[in-house]
Scaffold this active site. Structure first.
Site, PDB file in Angstrom:
ATOM      1  N   GLU A  65       0.814  -1.217   0.000  1.00  0.00           N
ATOM      2  CA  GLU A  65       0.000   0.000   0.000  1.00  0.00           C
ATOM      3  C   GLU A  65       0.847   1.266   0.000  1.00  0.00           C
ATOM      4  OE1 GLU A  65      -0.539  -2.680   1.838  1.00  0.00           O
ATOM      5  OE2 GLU A  65      -2.418  -3.396   0.972  1.00  0.00           O
ATOM      6  N   HIS A 134     -10.939  -6.032   8.310  1.00  0.00           N
ATOM      7  CA  HIS A 134     -11.743  -5.831   7.100  1.00  0.00           C
ATOM      8  C   HIS A 134     -12.967  -4.964   7.364  1.00  0.00           C
ATOM      9  CE1 HIS A 134      -9.344  -9.290   5.842  1.00  0.00           C
ATOM     10  NE2 HIS A 134      -9.702  -9.052   4.608  1.00  0.00           N
TER      11      HIS A 134
END
Lengths: 334, 381
Positions: A65, A134
């Site tokens: 990321e 998540h």
């Protein structure tokens, strides 16, 4: 004038359409991230873009990321408009140094010489039964970083409009996509999706006169449901959908609270140090003499996001919202 | 049927043949750092280039001593000196074409100056005036980067974007030995190799990350060896040999420009001064070590070569020194002028259009400034 054909569409479809329209309109728009190409994203939001625009414009990156956002900075420095996907809320954290030290500050560091038109797509929030990492609601981190715009849609039309506005913006915009609304359907005219709202405007989703529910993103449908349920109690609730957390639309929010005299802020993320505290403070500063009761918050608990089997106890639901509304000293009105 | 249920019928087969993606041999650095000065290779070096490098080194050293002096006078908030590392700084700038980009760390102001940047603009960050004193696009120099290694993925992204646009632009990204431990170093090199981006990474291994020596920083055989794992060539060079650094960097830049992808260059050098003027280097290293490196000084090495070969005489050396003195005097004179700052600039460059919240705060500051002005009888802004 012909009648507009409204069709049911999902938020995910509207986001895909927004990305496609932006890429078609501007060859400098590049979509990048893990799995966004061949797979079309784990939520299929980038479905078909690699096929239509080529892998140079919709790029499967290595799984990193900080690298995704860091290379996007360099691409934006050279005149491109990258749209990066962080796949899941909690996966974005490795990119925070790039986000905070560079993305948010480059315009400022260079005295306006080098703005970074980067769109950061973050699927966020709970309610989909995801395992840990998540389901985070990370908006407070983004809101606390000067230089970023932060938006979050609650409707299909706004998903399209806010995404187009984010990509068109010359400043970095974090688009928080409520995961559990990806498959929610609205009537929408896909032949003329228009409605590109300028970033920074809240909207009154439901008019009412008893109290204002101030909310955004995944909690908007919950608040609308609560408002319907509240009619049985004789309460006529107004629901304000912020749409944009930064900039914050004080005018729309304050006007609503001045009309109703009561307010509850509703969001999924934790209350302590969360967006609700900021919003309640702003409302109090602006509307103190109009308030009949303290501004209350209905937020997620101040805990790490719970396992899926317990998340319904954590997420603010209709009952918890109605309880808070009930605590707004109703005797005063009756 | 599961594997357990079919046990009787299951016949193991050998795994699919393993094929290494590349032969690592061409990616591995040489056993010895590349050297030019004092070797046979020096005879092939362009005399004009050697003279140019010499002039830039001498001016660079003077720039370092002048900037350090300015910290003592309170004219700079801090200065991370590159004394001893001038060969890397100068060669970095000279290895690039005008259209190429430089991505410097906080220690690399000299590289930016050698690239043609106004030294006062290059020192704006360290003076505390503004974060970046120049338009990065004007000289193709990214803002000096204070966080470690975070500028490396920017270099990769910019080089990648340039190639997508069809421009033969190369990005040179500079980092120290400590920066190679950061995650962004890894991600940048990995992206660069996968994308075959036209980037050159220059690691200036100056021995210490503030106080931590290389042996506590990495267990790799050399920092150049790290290139192999990413699938790019690693080169090792004597970072005090300006001719060698220029040769190796130029070759890496040509390789990138021709579509050959990234290279990692490790330049072995030494930070003769402390980390910054605020650091006490005597706490973590001895004088003997510093003296050894002073004996391998980049300016002395090149001056010796030029003199031995008759490429410069005493008058030529004196002319270079004179030029450096004038440069330092000009810098000193300009840095001693008080900068004029506008407090309203605080709100000027946060967003393209200030948010309603920033407009309110801007009005608040304007009112405060007006009140301050009135209370001083209108004599001060």
């Amino acid at each position: 004038m012909t009648t507009v054909a409204l069709k049911p569409a999902t938020m995910a479809q509207a986001l895909t359409r927004a990305l496609r329209d932006a890429m078609a309109a501007d060859p400098t728009v590049h979509v990048m991230g893990e799995d966004v190409g061949t797979l079309g994203g784990v939520f299929r939001v980038t479905d078909g873009l690699a096929k239509e625009f080529g892998e140079d414009r919709c790029t499967d990156t290595p799984l990193a990321e900080a690298g995704i956002l860091g290379t996007a900075v360099g691409m934006a420095m050279y005149g491109l408009r990258p749209v990066v996907e962080m796949q899941f809320d909690a996966f974005a954290y490795p990119a925070f140094e790039q986000l905070i030290s560079h993305v948010a500050k480059m315009r400022n560091r260079t005295r306006g010489a080098m703005p970074l038109p980067i769109t950061i797509r973050v699927p966020y929030g709970g309610g989909i039964g995801g395992v840990e990492h998540h389901s985070d609601s990370s908006e407070a981190y983004y809101m606390a970083t000067p230089g970023l715009h932060v938006v979050t849609p609650a409707t299909v039309a706004d998903a399209y409009g806010l995404m187009r506005a984010a990509i068109a913006s010359d400043d970095p915009v974090v688009v928080l996509e409520p995961k559990r609304l990806y498959w929610s359907k609205d009537s929408w005219n896909p032949d003329d999706p228009q409605t590109v709202e300028p970033i920074g405007r809240a909207v009154v989703r439901r008019s009412g006169r008893s109290a204002t529910l101030i909310t955004y993103g995944p909690s908007v449908p919950v608040c609308l449901e609560a408002a319907e349920a509240a009619r049985e109690e004789g309460w006529d609730l107004e629901v304000v959908d912020l749409r944009s957390l930064v900039p914050f639309d004080d005018d729309t929010v304050s006007a609503s609270v001045r009309r109703t005299g009561r307010a509850v802020v509703v969001h999924e993320s934790g209350g302590f140090g969360g967006p609700g505290g900021e919003i309640a403070a702003r409302v109090t500063e602006r509307c103190f003499h109009h308030l009949e009761a303290p501004v209350l918050r209905v937020a997620g608990f101040d805990i790490p996001y719970p396992p899926p089997m317990l998340e319904r106890h954590h997420l603010p639901g209709v009952d918890r919202i109605l309880d808070a509304v009930g605590r707004l000293q109703w005797e005063a009105e009756s | 049927m599961t594997v357990m249920e079919q046990r009787g019928a299951y016949r193991p087969s050998p795994p699919p043949a393993w094929q290494p993606r590349t032969d690592p041999a061409p990616l591995l650095p040489d056993a010895e750092p590349r050297r030019v000065l004092g070797t046979d290779a020096a005879a092939k070096a362009d005399p004009a280039l050697l003279r140019r490098l010499y002039a830039e080194l001498v001016r660079g050293r003077r720039y370092n001593t002048q900037a350090t002096a300015l910290t003592k006078q309170g004219r700079l908030a801090v200065y991370p000196s590159s004394t001893g590392q001038e060969a890397c700084e100068v060669a970095a700038a000279l290895a690039l074409q005008d259209r190429d980009w430089l991505f410097p760390s906080y220690r690399d102001t000299l590289a930016a100056v050698a690239r043609g940047l106004d030294p006062v603009q290059a020192l704006t960050l360290l003076r505390g005036d503004w974060h970046t004193g120049y338009d990065p696009r004007e000289h193709r120099v990214a803002p000096l980067c204070t966080p470690l290694a975070t500028q490396l993925p920017h270099a990769v992204g910019l080089a990648h974007a340039a190639r997508l646009k069809g421009d033969d632009v190369v990005a040179l990204a500079m980092v120290g030995d400590g920066g190679t431990s950061e995650g962004d170093f890894h991600e940048a090199l990995n992206f660069a190799a996968v994308w075959q981006a036209p980037v050159v990474f220059l690691v200036q291994n100056n021995g210490f990350a503030i106080s931590v020596p290389l042996a506590k920083q990495t267990a790799a055989p050399s920092l150049a060896h790290k290139a192999v794992g990413y699938g790019m060539p690693g080169r090792l060079v004597d970072g005090n040999d300006a001719a060698a650094v220029h040769e190796v960097l130029s070759a890496a830049v040509r390789h990138a420009r021709a579509g050959g992808g990234p290279t990692l260059v490790e330049a072995i050098t030494y930070r003769v001064d402390a980390h910054t003027n605020a650091d006490d280097a005597t706490r973590y290293r001895g004088d003997a070590e510093v003296e050894t490196w002073r004996g391998h000084d980049p300016i002395a090495l090149l001056e010796h070569e030029l003199t031995e070969r008759g490429l410069i005489d005493e008058a030529g050396i004196e002319a270079v020194r004179q030029d450096a003195e004038e440069f330092a005097a000009g810098l000193r004179q300009r840095m001693n002028q008080d900068p004029v700052l506008d407090p309203m600039d605080l709100f000027a460059h946060v967003y393209a259009e200030p948010t309603p919240q920033l407009r309110e705060q801007r009005a608040q500051l304007r009112a405060e400034l007006e009140a301050e002005h009135d209370s001083h009888g209108g004599t001060r802004r």
